[in-house]
Motif scaffolding. Structure first.
Motif, mmCIF file in Angstrom:
data_model
loop_
_atom_site.group_PDB
_atom_site.id
_atom_site.type_symbol
_atom_site.label_atom_id
_atom_site.label_comp_id
_atom_site.label_asym_id
_atom_site.label_seq_id
_atom_site.Cartn_x
_atom_site.Cartn_y
_atom_site.Cartn_z
ATOM 1 N N GLU A 146 0.784 -1.434 0.308
ATOM 2 C CA GLU A 146 0.115 -0.387 -0.004
ATOM 3 C C GLU A 146 0.483 1.470 -0.129
ATOM 4 O OE1 GLU A 146 -4.049 -1.297 2.081
ATOM 5 O OE2 GLU A 146 -2.578 -1.273 3.535
ATOM 6 N N VAL A 147 2.030 1.117 0.086
ATOM 7 C CA VAL A 147 3.166 2.273 0.365
ATOM 8 C C VAL A 147 3.561 2.997 -1.567
ATOM 9 C CG1 VAL A 147 5.319 2.997 0.680
ATOM 10 C CG2 VAL A 147 3.720 1.861 2.547
ATOM 11 N N PRO A 148 3.570 3.694 -1.675
ATOM 12 C CA PRO A 148 3.900 3.845 -3.159
ATOM 13 C C PRO A 148 5.207 3.148 -3.638
ATOM 14 C CG PRO A 148 2.862 5.793 -2.572
ATOM 15 C CD PRO A 148 2.720 4.833 -0.957
ATOM 16 N N ASP A 149 5.057 3.186 -4.944
ATOM 17 C CA ASP A 149 6.939 2.655 -5.229
ATOM 18 C C ASP A 149 7.415 4.086 -5.641
ATOM 19 O OD1 ASP A 149 6.530 0.044 -5.049
ATOM 20 O OD2 ASP A 149 5.080 0.308 -6.658
ATOM 21 N N THR A 150 7.122 5.346 -5.801
ATOM 22 C CA THR A 150 7.786 6.451 -5.776
ATOM 23 C C THR A 150 7.351 7.703 -5.145
ATOM 24 O OG1 THR A 150 7.938 8.116 -8.070
ATOM 25 C CG2 THR A 150 5.683 6.629 -7.885
ATOM 26 N N VAL A 151 8.305 7.965 -4.724
ATOM 27 C CA VAL A 151 7.985 9.890 -4.507
ATOM 28 C C VAL A 151 7.001 10.218 -5.032
ATOM 29 C CG1 VAL A 151 10.301 9.478 -2.756
ATOM 30 C CG2 VAL A 151 9.974 11.104 -5.427
ATOM 31 N N ASP A 152 6.374 10.098 -6.884
ATOM 32 C CA ASP A 152 5.807 11.429 -7.117
ATOM 33 C C ASP A 152 4.403 10.969 -6.586
ATOM 34 O OD1 ASP A 152 7.798 11.592 -8.753
ATOM 35 O OD2 ASP A 152 7.498 10.346 -10.570
ATOM 36 N N ASP A 153 4.261 9.848 -6.269
ATOM 37 C CA ASP A 153 2.794 9.401 -5.414
ATOM 38 C C ASP A 153 2.373 10.422 -4.143
ATOM 39 O OD1 ASP A 153 2.365 8.232 -8.145
ATOM 40 O OD2 ASP A 153 2.544 6.077 -6.833
ATOM 41 N N LEU A 154 2.847 10.999 -3.856
ATOM 42 C CA LEU A 154 3.319 11.598 -2.359
ATOM 43 C C LEU A 154 2.371 12.629 -2.567
ATOM 44 C CD1 LEU A 154 6.639 10.465 -0.453
ATOM 45 C CD2 LEU A 154 4.560 9.255 -0.790
ATOM 46 N N THR A 155 1.951 13.436 -3.353
ATOM 47 C CA THR A 155 1.786 14.863 -3.176
ATOM 48 C C THR A 155 -0.008 15.058 -3.214
ATOM 49 O OG1 THR A 155 1.651 15.060 -6.158
ATOM 50 C CG2 THR A 155 3.593 15.486 -4.504
ATOM 51 N N GLY A 156 -0.572 13.268 -3.190
ATOM 52 C CA GLY A 156 -1.393 12.685 -4.089
ATOM 53 C C GLY A 156 -2.887 12.729 -2.912
ATOM 54 N N GLU A 157 -3.893 13.055 -2.215
ATOM 55 C CA GLU A 157 -4.925 13.612 -1.746
ATOM 56 C C GLU A 157 -5.061 12.713 -0.868
ATOM 57 O OE1 GLU A 157 -9.430 15.071 -0.962
ATOM 58 O OE2 GLU A 157 -8.664 14.301 -2.563
ATOM 59 N N GLU A 158 -4.675 11.350 -1.221
ATOM 60 C CA GLU A 158 -4.354 9.912 -0.005
ATOM 61 C C GLU A 158 -3.518 10.191 1.121
ATOM 62 O OE1 GLU A 158 -2.726 7.787 -3.485
ATOM 63 O OE2 GLU A 158 -4.416 10.003 -3.278
ATOM 64 N N TRP A 159 -2.553 11.181 0.687
ATOM 65 C CA TRP A 159 -1.235 11.275 1.812
ATOM 66 C C TRP A 159 -1.773 13.037 2.103
ATOM 67 C CZ3 TRP A 159 0.224 6.697 3.028
ATOM 68 C CH2 TRP A 159 -0.324 5.683 1.583
ATOM 69 N N SER A 160 -2.399 13.695 1.942
ATOM 70 C CA SER A 160 -2.297 14.834 3.323
ATOM 71 C C SER A 160 -2.004 14.735 4.845
ATOM 72 C CB SER A 160 -4.266 15.042 2.698
ATOM 73 O OG SER A 160 -3.851 16.089 2.899
ATOM 74 N N GLY A 161 -1.113 15.728 4.846
ATOM 75 C CA GLY A 161 -1.077 15.347 6.406
ATOM 76 C C GLY A 161 -0.420 14.463 6.945
ATOM 77 N N GLU A 162 0.355 13.100 5.768
ATOM 78 C CA GLU A 162 0.406 12.229 6.583
ATOM 79 C C GLU A 162 2.212 11.466 6.352
ATOM 80 O OE1 GLU A 162 -1.257 10.198 8.033
ATOM 81 O OE2 GLU A 162 -2.976 10.639 8.390
ATOM 82 N N VAL A 163 2.270 12.686 5.954
ATOM 83 C CA VAL A 163 4.119 12.340 5.269
ATOM 84 C C VAL A 163 4.336 12.991 5.682
ATOM 85 C CG1 VAL A 163 5.954 12.658 3.039
ATOM 86 C CG2 VAL A 163 3.226 12.017 2.808
ATOM 87 N N ALA A 164 5.557 12.594 6.665
ATOM 88 C CA ALA A 164 7.153 13.472 7.652
ATOM 89 C C ALA A 164 8.505 13.338 6.691
ATOM 90 C CB ALA A 164 6.990 13.251 9.032
ATOM 91 N N PHE A 165 9.291 14.417 6.079
ATOM 92 C CA PHE A 165 10.776 14.844 6.681
ATOM 93 C C PHE A 165 10.989 16.545 7.266
ATOM 94 C CE2 PHE A 165 7.525 16.952 3.197
ATOM 95 C CZ PHE A 165 8.077 17.902 2.619
ATOM 96 N N ALA A 166 12.176 16.491 6.544
ATOM 97 C CA ALA A 166 13.035 16.803 7.141
ATOM 98 C C ALA A 166 13.989 18.227 6.021
ATOM 99 C CB ALA A 166 14.201 16.757 7.854
ATOM 100 N N PRO A 167 13.124 19.653 5.539
ATOM 101 C CA PRO A 167 13.557 19.897 4.288
ATOM 102 C C PRO A 167 15.001 20.266 4.818
ATOM 103 C CG PRO A 167 11.706 21.051 5.656
ATOM 104 C CD PRO A 167 11.642 19.660 6.104
ATOM 105 N N GLY A 168 15.241 20.736 6.161
ATOM 106 C CA GLY A 168 16.213 21.318 5.966
ATOM 107 C C GLY A 168 17.741 20.604 5.591
ATOM 108 N N ASN A 169 17.757 19.096 6.296
ATOM 109 C CA ASN A 169 18.133 17.785 6.039
ATOM 110 C C ASN A 169 18.959 17.501 4.764
ATOM 111 O OD1 ASN A 169 19.339 15.171 5.685
ATOM 112 N ND2 ASN A 169 19.490 15.998 7.543
ATOM 113 N N ALA A 170 20.582 17.644 4.723
ATOM 114 C CA ALA A 170 21.367 17.933 3.525
ATOM 115 C C ALA A 170 20.956 16.320 2.626
ATOM 116 C CB ALA A 170 23.001 18.133 3.778
ATOM 117 N N SER A 171 20.390 15.385 3.033
ATOM 118 C CA SER A 171 20.280 14.442 2.752
ATOM 119 C C SER A 171 19.287 14.734 1.617
ATOM 120 C CB SER A 171 19.997 12.831 3.229
ATOM 121 O OG SER A 171 21.156 12.330 3.950
ATOM 122 N N PHE A 172 17.927 15.660 2.716
ATOM 123 C CA PHE A 172 16.706 15.386 1.514
ATOM 124 C C PHE A 172 16.874 16.662 0.594
ATOM 125 C CE2 PHE A 172 12.832 17.741 0.574
ATOM 126 C CZ PHE A 172 12.239 16.746 0.700
#
Length: 339
Positions: A146-172
């Motif tokens: 049920e987890v997307p195979d690509t990050v392209d899908d994470l902008t979909g409405e079903e993942w609204s408010g459900e994705v955590a990330f650190a935008p200031g992190n060098a790896s991101f």
């Protein structure tokens, strides 16, 4: 919706973000001193630096902070910087310093120890360890399929408010650079804008993102693989609510490297060379495997148990030298209010 920023004080390195200069225990009062800017968590690499001090008698003055902060500082200081070695969390920062003409060439006999694809093409810096970008997911709410195979899908409405990330992190930020390289500027801008509008959980670091998934506060987290393995080693893999999905071939699943560069002012410095040589020694590579669960880059040293082979995760369309335009990626994130 507006992104939510979680200031979660997870990990020992956050207190270092003030760029405090911290000297490790000196072998002797009159020992030779080496100044190293360290864009990695002190809890991860501090013990290894102490080991180097004990074995060589060289005192290391380590300045710990986030890789983007130290990169900006080095670019500002230029050849006036007191730093002799920079230990970076990712290749993009090292490439940016090389482009600015601030680093010395790594001696060929040392650079050649690391295979092509995991180090610089012009010997301006050397790869130390590998880390894969992954999706951490809540194993109590989601099955792996049920987890997307690509990050392209994470902008979909079903993942609204459900994705955590650190935008200031060098790896991101290096992932964003890879996205720009692999899918183009317009596609990358659309993804960043889509994520910003999808109410993401913004954190200070990878560990904080993992913690949100592991406690059921977010369904997905974009992190480096080894954070999960470190936590699993502490509490037991069977007690981890968060699980990992690797994304071979996807921009969201790139393998990036930590690496080291010798600054121009230390081009002929034996202590600087000794430190970099130590980082890629079998002893240090085994430390990274056993203590931080990263991929070793020195041939002959086995990766941590449970990790897919590193060559199965490589994206043939991406060269690490392509990640040097991190400044443009930071601007892209800033334009959408993520940093």
């Amino acid at each position: 919706m507006r992104a939510r920023r979680r200031i979660v004080l997870a990990g020992a390195g956050l207190a270092a973000a003030a760029l405090a200069l911290t000297g490790c225990t000196a072998p002797a009062d009159d020992a030779e001193t080496l100044t190293v800017y360290v864009g990695r968590d002190e809890g991860l690499v501090g013990p290894l630096i102490e080991q180097f001090e004990e074995e060589t008698g060289i005192r290391v003055e380590a300045r710990y902070a986030a890789t983007p902060e130290l990169t900006a500082l080095l670019l500002e200081e230029g050849d006036r910087s007191p730093a002799e070695v920079f230990l970076s969390q990712d290749a993009g920062a090292l490439g940016a310093l090389a482009d600015a003409g601030l680093v010395a060439e790594i001696p060929a006999e040392l650079a050649d120890q690391i295979p092509d694809g995991f180090t610089s093409q012009d010997d301006s810096w050397i790869g130390v360890t590998g880390r894969a970008r992954v999706i951490a997911y809540d194993g109590e709410q989601l099955a792996e399929d049920e987890v997307p195979d690509t990050v392209d899908d994470l902008t979909g409405e079903e993942w609204s408010g459900e994705v955590a990330f650190a935008p200031g992190n060098a790896s991101f930020q290096s992932f964003i650079t890879a996205l720009r390289v692999l899918e183009g500027e317009e596609a990358a801008a659309a993804w960043v804008g889509g994520m910003a509008a999808n109410d993401p959980e913004l954190t200070e670091n990878n560990l904080a993102s993992l913690d949100l998934v592991n406690t059921g506060q977010a369904q997905l987290g974009l992190i480096n693989h080894y954070y999960w393995f470190r936590q699993a080693a502490e509490v037991g893999a069977e007690n981890m609510r968060a699980q990992l999905k690797f994304l071979p071939g996807d921009p969201g699943g790139i393998v990036n490297v930590t690496g080291a560069a010798i600054l121009n002012g230390a081009a002929d410095d034996d202590a600087a060379r000794a430190f970099v040589e130590f980082l890629v020694s079998e002893e240090a590579q085994r430390y990274f495997v056993e203590e931080t669960f990263e991929y070793p880059l020195l041939p002959g040293v086995d990766a941590p148990e449970g990790l897919p082979a590193i060559d199965t995760l490589l994206n043939p369309g991406l060269d690490l030298s392509d990640l040097d335009s991190v400044g443009e990626s930071q601007q892209l994130l800033a334009d959408d209010g993520l940093i």
